[in-house]
Design a protein around this motif. Structure first.
Motif, short mmCIF file in Angstrom:
data_model
loop_
_atom_site.label_atom_id
_atom_site.label_comp_id
_atom_site.label_asym_id
_atom_site.label_seq_id
_atom_site.Cartn_x
_atom_site.Cartn_y
_atom_site.Cartn_z
N ALA A 47 0.77 -1.16 -0.19
CA ALA A 47 0.02 -0.15 -0.12
C ALA A 47 0.97 1.30 -0.03
O ALA A 47 0.62 2.25 -0.74
N ALA A 48 1.95 1.21 0.64
CA ALA A 48 2.83 2.37 0.75
C ALA A 48 3.75 2.50 -0.42
O ALA A 48 4.58 3.58 -0.61
N SER A 49 3.58 1.51 -1.35
CA SER A 49 4.39 1.65 -2.42
C SER A 49 3.76 1.52 -3.83
O SER A 49 3.84 0.42 -4.75
N PRO A 50 3.17 2.73 -4.27
CA PRO A 50 2.34 2.50 -5.26
C PRO A 50 3.39 2.57 -6.60
O PRO A 50 4.69 3.26 -6.50
N GLY A 51 2.79 2.34 -7.86
CA GLY A 51 3.67 2.68 -8.97
C GLY A 51 3.99 4.28 -9.34
O GLY A 51 3.07 5.08 -9.12
N GLU A 52 5.19 4.40 -9.55
CA GLU A 52 5.44 5.72 -10.01
C GLU A 52 5.93 5.73 -11.49
O GLU A 52 6.45 4.80 -12.10
N GLY A 58 6.75 4.34 -18.92
CA GLY A 58 6.39 3.00 -17.75
C GLY A 58 6.02 3.27 -16.63
O GLY A 58 6.16 4.59 -16.42
N HIS A 59 5.85 2.37 -15.64
CA HIS A 59 5.88 2.47 -14.18
C HIS A 59 6.60 1.64 -13.49
O HIS A 59 6.62 0.41 -13.98
N ARG A 60 7.09 2.27 -12.57
CA ARG A 60 8.15 1.60 -11.59
C ARG A 60 7.59 1.36 -10.39
O ARG A 60 6.86 2.29 -9.55
N TYR A 61 7.69 0.03 -9.73
CA TYR A 61 7.00 -0.42 -8.45
C TYR A 61 8.28 -0.92 -7.46
O TYR A 61 9.23 -1.55 -8.11
N TRP A 62 8.27 -0.48 -6.25
CA TRP A 62 9.32 -0.98 -5.51
C TRP A 62 8.70 -1.07 -4.00
O TRP A 62 8.28 -0.42 -3.46
#
Length: 140
Positions: A47-52, A58-62
């Motif tokens: 929840a605290a790591s949405p896609g940027e 593209g979109h990055r998630y971590w």
């Protein structure tokens, strides 16, 4: 011994390429859904790591904690190759001594394939395919 264990090692990664079985072209929505499914499989909250969004479109998630680190990058893929069908790149690494990275990778692969919503191909660190639930060809 599982398919993934023979490719395991202390610092070995497994590279997942994942794509939607039904593609509506909304890569952000696909990434968000995949990210949520990965969180459920790994039994953690992202929840605290949405896609940027990335400058390239593209979109990055971590996500990382003391047990694991997980990253996901989603874009439109490379036309004409396996990555056109499975453009998302997922890597998960264990950070504990009780769970090996290969075990994490095997759990992710099995769980995502069972959902029936994703094309999933997994490659060893040297680029050799380990398993896929769709035809990736023989040019390896």
């Amino acid at each position: 011994m599982g398919k993934f264990e023979v490719h395991g090692g202390t610092k070995r990664d497994f590279d997942f390429n994942i794509g939607p079985v039904e593609n509506d072209g909304d890569w952000k929505r696909f990434g968000d859904r995949l990210w949520a499914d990965v969180a459920r499989v790994l039994e953690v909250s992202f929840a605290a790591s949405p896609g940027e969004p990335e400058a390239t479109g593209g979109h990055r998630y971590w996500f990382e904690n003391d047990r694991m680190s997980v990253s996901l990058y989603v874009d439109e893929g490379e036309p004409g190759w396996v990555f056109e069908r499975a453009p998302a790149m997922l890597t998960a690494r264990s950070r504990t001594e009780t769970v090996e990275t290969w075990q994490l990778a095997e759990k992710l692969y099995d769980s995502l394939v069972v959902l029936g919503s994703y094309f999933v191909a997994v490659f060893a660190e040297d680029g050799m395919p380990i398993d896929a639930n769709f035809d990736i060809g023989d040019d390896w």
